[in-house]
Design a protein around this motif. Sequence first.
Motif, PDB file in Angstrom:
ATOM      1  N   GLU B  45       0.902  -1.075  -0.102  1.00  0.00           N
ATOM      2  CA  GLU B  45       0.187   0.187   0.093  1.00  0.00           C
ATOM      3  C   GLU B  45       0.825   1.308  -0.083  1.00  0.00           C
ATOM      4  O   GLU B  45       0.613   2.106  -0.685  1.00  0.00           O
ATOM      5  CB  GLU B  45      -0.977   0.101   1.306  1.00  0.00           C
ATOM      6  N   LEU B  46       1.795   1.161   0.746  1.00  0.00           N
ATOM      7  CA  LEU B  46       2.888   2.326   1.011  1.00  0.00           C
ATOM      8  C   LEU B  46       3.351   2.481  -0.481  1.00  0.00           C
ATOM      9  O   LEU B  46       3.645   3.763  -1.002  1.00  0.00           O
ATOM     10  CB  LEU B  46       3.775   2.455   2.299  1.00  0.00           C
ATOM     11  N   HIS B  47       4.081   1.465  -1.098  1.00  0.00           N
ATOM     12  CA  HIS B  47       4.593   1.569  -2.364  1.00  0.00           C
ATOM     13  C   HIS B  47       3.631   2.215  -3.379  1.00  0.00           C
ATOM     14  O   HIS B  47       4.025   3.247  -4.043  1.00  0.00           O
ATOM     15  CB  HIS B  47       4.838   0.209  -2.863  1.00  0.00           C
ATOM     16  N   LYS B  48       2.484   1.883  -3.626  1.00  0.00           N
ATOM     17  CA  LYS B  48       1.382   2.409  -4.331  1.00  0.00           C
ATOM     18  C   LYS B  48       1.341   4.149  -4.032  1.00  0.00           C
ATOM     19  O   LYS B  48       1.262   4.929  -4.897  1.00  0.00           O
ATOM     20  CB  LYS B  48       0.180   1.844  -4.108  1.00  0.00           C
ATOM     21  N   ILE B  49       1.117   4.497  -2.757  1.00  0.00           N
ATOM     22  CA  ILE B  49       1.207   5.800  -2.181  1.00  0.00           C
ATOM     23  C   ILE B  49       2.300   6.442  -2.565  1.00  0.00           C
ATOM     24  O   ILE B  49       2.046   7.785  -3.231  1.00  0.00           O
ATOM     25  CB  ILE B  49       0.871   5.677  -0.839  1.00  0.00           C
ATOM     26  N   TYR B  50       3.718   6.176  -2.498  1.00  0.00           N
ATOM     27  CA  TYR B  50       4.873   7.096  -2.674  1.00  0.00           C
ATOM     28  C   TYR B  50       4.796   7.044  -4.332  1.00  0.00           C
ATOM     29  O   TYR B  50       5.350   8.462  -4.743  1.00  0.00           O
ATOM     30  CB  TYR B  50       5.937   6.199  -2.299  1.00  0.00           C
ATOM     31  N   ASP B  51       4.330   5.906  -4.810  1.00  0.00           N
ATOM     32  CA  ASP B  51       4.387   6.121  -6.437  1.00  0.00           C
ATOM     33  C   ASP B  51       3.616   7.403  -6.951  1.00  0.00           C
ATOM     34  O   ASP B  51       3.644   8.056  -7.834  1.00  0.00           O
ATOM     35  CB  ASP B  51       3.787   4.692  -6.895  1.00  0.00           C
TER      36      ASP B  51
END
Lengths: 395, 395
Positions: B45-51
């Motif tokens: 989820e954090l990966h998607k958010i930072y992306d």
Amino acid sequence: MTTFARRAERVQPSAIREFLALAGDPRITSFAGGYPDPTLFPIDELHKIYDDLLAKENASALQYTASEGLPELRSLVAARLTADGMPCTGDDVLITQGGQQGLDLTAKLFVDPGDVIVTERPTFLGALIAFNPCEPDYRSVRMDDEGMDTDALEEVLRGTDRVKLVYTVPDHQNPTGRTMSLARRQRLVELAEEHDVVVLEDTPYRELRYEGERLPTIKSLDPHGRVVHLGSFSKILAPGLRLGWALATPEVREKLALLKLAADTQNGTLNMRAVAAYLEGFDIEAHIEDMLPTYRHKRDLMLATMEEHFPPGITWTRARGGLFTWATFPPRLDVAAFQRDVLIPRSGVIVVPGAPFFADRPESHHARMSFSGVPDERLVAGVRSMGALLAEALA
Amino acid sequence: MTTFARRAERVQPSAIREFLALAGDPRITSFAGGYPDPTLFPIDELHKIYDDLLAKENASALQYTASEGLPELRSLVAARLTADGMPCTGDDVLITQGGQQGLDLTAKLFVDPGDVIVTERPTFLGALIAFNPCEPDYRSVRMDDEGMDTDALEEVLRGTDRVKLVYTVPDHQNPTGRTMSLARRQRLVELAEEHDVVVLEDTPYRELRYEGERLPTIKSLDPHGRVVHLGSFSKILAPGLRLGWALATPEVREKLALLKLAADTQNGTLNMRAVAAYLEGFDIEAHIEDMLPTYRHKRDLMLATMEEHFPPGITWTRARGGLFTWATFPPRLDVAAFQRDVLIPRSGVIVVPGAPFFADRPESHHARMSFSGVPDERLVAGVRSMGALLAEALA
């Protein structure tokens, strides 16, 4: 309610803080912030880096790490400091939450209530904010285009033995944009040794140099370990990552690290990993080189527009780097009142009135003006209307 | 070299810090850290958010923001606190650099040298580390399975009028895992009002609850605004983002924000944007629910293995949540010496010897043991070999 600690009396809202709130208003042309230009952030590179970091196998990027900072990042910072004339290893470097935390930690380490901190006159307001909870007394030392006047400093040091710290921003100072000459840097180190004081060298603007030669840091001239050297990624990468560093003797660095542990455990692991990856995978020196023409252009544009539109009787500094010029008006002009009553209502322009930049004996006829972060047309229009209003006020 | 400030005498390397270094060694089985399990971080989820965040048009995610914290994040935290029985708005919330900074700022706001801070006995070591630079005196108050003994607290409060703060971790305390009962929470609030002191409620483990009912926070029982309530995303999201919060009266919150500005300007903008996006786009309550079985299982496994393999004469707490159990050995066993001479060399197991968790009158026959972060098989093997070595030492 129970009473606050005595230090809380020294903790008051600052002028800058109120202006920064105003600066978010799109009708305002703000020369007040010290913000770097966000179009210069290496966001594509950081995008790639966070994308790589946040893979399933990298959960440690979200875990706790060492309070002194990520070892790889400390080593990479040390390599840059070494290249800048301060030979050191990662062990000598403490990663801080931006440059501001270096100020806070250093004051806590050295300053008891009533101890004296010497500052330039004017000095960085944020440093006074950091130092104030330690309840220091201040002595400010006049500056000229060579930076802090070391003869005046010597007088202060001879006049009291309570001085613990001499605080300086030697490169493209905030708020004046001035740079301390090599001779003054050398003299400052001699005086520090002679009078047994610590020099706190704060260098957030060092690498934003638009002209003139690169001078040695004060730390690099210091054979006695009397200089605590601070730096920051805020102006050369991005302030929203909150990463800076402190370089000091092992004894001092160890104590600063313990104070850091007490204050906030550590910096964000993910951001430290990201900046380490940036320093390893990209060329930060080239990135800095690439930013300089934009800021140089902004500086030239602001100074030329002031030259053209400001009425006589006003002077300002010509910064060789950094983000600021410091304007001095006729002493009868109270800049805070002028801004409140005339400048904001009639032109929507804000600057930072100069009084809070004085550690003692404030003067109210100066302003700090930042040339970064305002588009060219608005910059010109803002300076021009400010000039017209000044002409009217001074007529 | 010039002398350090007086507060520096109170800033010394801690036992935990040395162990955390050892914990990086793959041969070591560490029950010493307070680390959450990294496999539980919502990294996808954090990966998607930072992306999403690090797109060209979002450069403001890398810029400075308000020192109180990103307004969206403050509002989202306020909504969670409101749902937890503490009605408030974003204006009432200060974002901090993890829970640790809340401890540092609160002590700075209230504690002058020689003022008394009351702690539980034992208490969170990191809090003592945060408080020490303010040069407090300490009084520690005994605990039982209902948490801090409020009768003993009352005795302390009657005995001195120098108490400024009462510090408590009411939910699944570090280091004991104990939870304060509702009656004690209510009594604590009454005593604070009666004796004009501030309660500092620290709740990093509140939401890691494996059994038992959710008790009201002390803040929610406080009609007088005497409680400063601290929380953290470290255990419910990820510690490497360094984000926590403080909730207090407007007057106290404002002063804490000014101290925050002095200390480090602000938290990282990018991380605040990311956590705000997480709270908006994902269900953190479901994420927490999902983590609980893992920790509950670890706790049950550690306690069952201790039950099976520890020799008689040793007791330990049964935490209803959090990450720790607190073991008490026969008074003749010095845990630090046992660990150094026997436990580490013969089994590679580390725990945290209990003495540093006492604000005064340290006892050396306790240990804090964390059940998070060690794989099941190693956990069992580590507890078993620790039990065998204890049996030998106590024989």
